[in-house]
Design an enzyme around this catalytic site. Structure first.
Site, short mmCIF file in Angstrom:
data_model
loop_
_atom_site.label_atom_id
_atom_site.label_comp_id
_atom_site.label_asym_id
_atom_site.label_seq_id
_atom_site.Cartn_x
_atom_site.Cartn_y
_atom_site.Cartn_z
N GLY A 179 41.46 43.07 37.67
CA GLY A 179 40.20 42.39 37.90
C GLY A 179 40.15 41.60 39.19
O GLY A 179 41.17 41.11 39.69
N HIS B 10 36.97 44.98 36.12
CA HIS B 10 35.82 44.08 36.27
C HIS B 10 35.91 43.23 37.54
O HIS B 10 36.98 42.80 37.96
CB HIS B 10 35.71 43.17 35.04
CG HIS B 10 36.93 42.31 34.81
ND1 HIS B 10 37.12 41.09 35.40
CD2 HIS B 10 38.03 42.53 34.05
CE1 HIS B 10 38.27 40.56 35.01
NE2 HIS B 10 38.85 41.43 34.19
N ASP B 11 34.74 43.05 38.16
CA ASP B 11 34.56 42.13 39.30
C ASP B 11 35.24 42.58 40.58
O ASP B 11 35.34 41.81 41.53
CB ASP B 11 35.05 40.72 38.93
CG ASP B 11 34.34 40.15 37.72
OD1 ASP B 11 33.12 39.90 37.81
OD2 ASP B 11 35.00 39.98 36.67
#
Length: 264
Positions: A145, A127-128
């Site tokens: 992340g 994520h991200d």
């Protein structure tokens, strides 16, 4: 029915949500599942047994191979079903068993992947993460992340990258590297523990960076790693050295904005 281009090629065994949007010339293989709020651009090929959840936007002329999981919920205990996104650009190759997750509201809410990248089998983008263009992640390489992976970087097989780490353009990590701090542009790392091992001169030459710029970057590398200077003093000397060199100026800018310190 989902929105489909005029000549989308959908295998009858594929399952496509009614809110998915497919452009012209999209191919979906058998037993793939395309969820709601997924947009797929023209010419993209989705192989068999691929799962894509949304909100996810995939650009044009990508090829996603079998058993990949794209746009799934982030692996973050803080995630509470907020609406976040995955955005993939054009002409990316995503090989078997790769996974790419949507962002979280603790960052910008978007996992962003650029153009012309190669993700070999079993790679993971958490994520991200933000990934540039012309990146290669070899088999089993994984990003935690919030990682920033700049254009033309190469991660060897089974390389692991710590969360919030920044990896500069044209950098190179050897097989099995464990990266826990930022890697400046153009630097090669490897070994156990992972340490810097010179500059990626071959990669720079192949991409048309001039011999003079390579000479300046090699000199800058010595300032950072060989002259026992404080990093701040090395950066000041590099800035004086940079002149009109865009590449060395980019290196200075990266070093002035490191988030976890640099691997030294």
């Amino acid at each position: 029915m989902c929105s489909r281009g005029a000549i989308a090629l959908i295998h009858p065994a594929a399952i496509i949500d009614g809110n998915a949007k497919l452009a012209d010339n999209v191919s979906i293989g058998a037993y793939s599942v395309i969820g709601a709020d997924v947009k797929i651009g023209s010419g993209t090929v989705i192989g068999p047994h691929v799962v894509i959840n949304g909100p996810t936007t995939i650009g044009e002329h990508n090829h996603i191979y079998q058993f990949s999981s794209i746009g799934e919920d982030p692996q973050d205990k803080k995630y509470d079903h907020e609406i976040t996104r995955l955005v993939i650009g054009d002409r990316n190759i995503i090989r078997e068993f790769s996974s790419m997750h949507r962002g979280t509201i603790q960052d910008h809410g978007v996992t962003q992947i650029g153009n012309d990248n190669l993700f070999m089998a079993y790679t993971h983008v958490a994520h991200d993460c933000v990934i540039g263009n012309h990146v290669i992640m070899a088999n089993g390489a994984s990003l935690a992340g919030h990682v920033r992976l700049s254009s033309h970087a190469i991660l060897g097989g089974f390389t692991l990258v710590h969360q919030f780490t920044k990896i500069g353009q044209y950098s190179f990590a050897a097989m099995g590297s464990a990266i826990t701090q930022d890697i400046p542009p153009f630097v090669m790392v490897g070994g156990k523990p992972t340490r810097p091992h010179g500059i990626n001169s071959v990669g720079m030459e192949r991409n048309g960076i001039s011999a003079e710029d390579i000479r300046l970057i090699r000199k800058a590398y010595k300032m950072i790693y060989k002259m026992n200077l404080r990093l701040e003093d090395a950066i000041d000397q590099m800035e004086d050295l940079a002149g009109d060199s865009k590449e060395l100026s980019d290196m200075v800018s990266f070093l002035r904005n490191v988030s976890r310190g640099i691997l030294r």
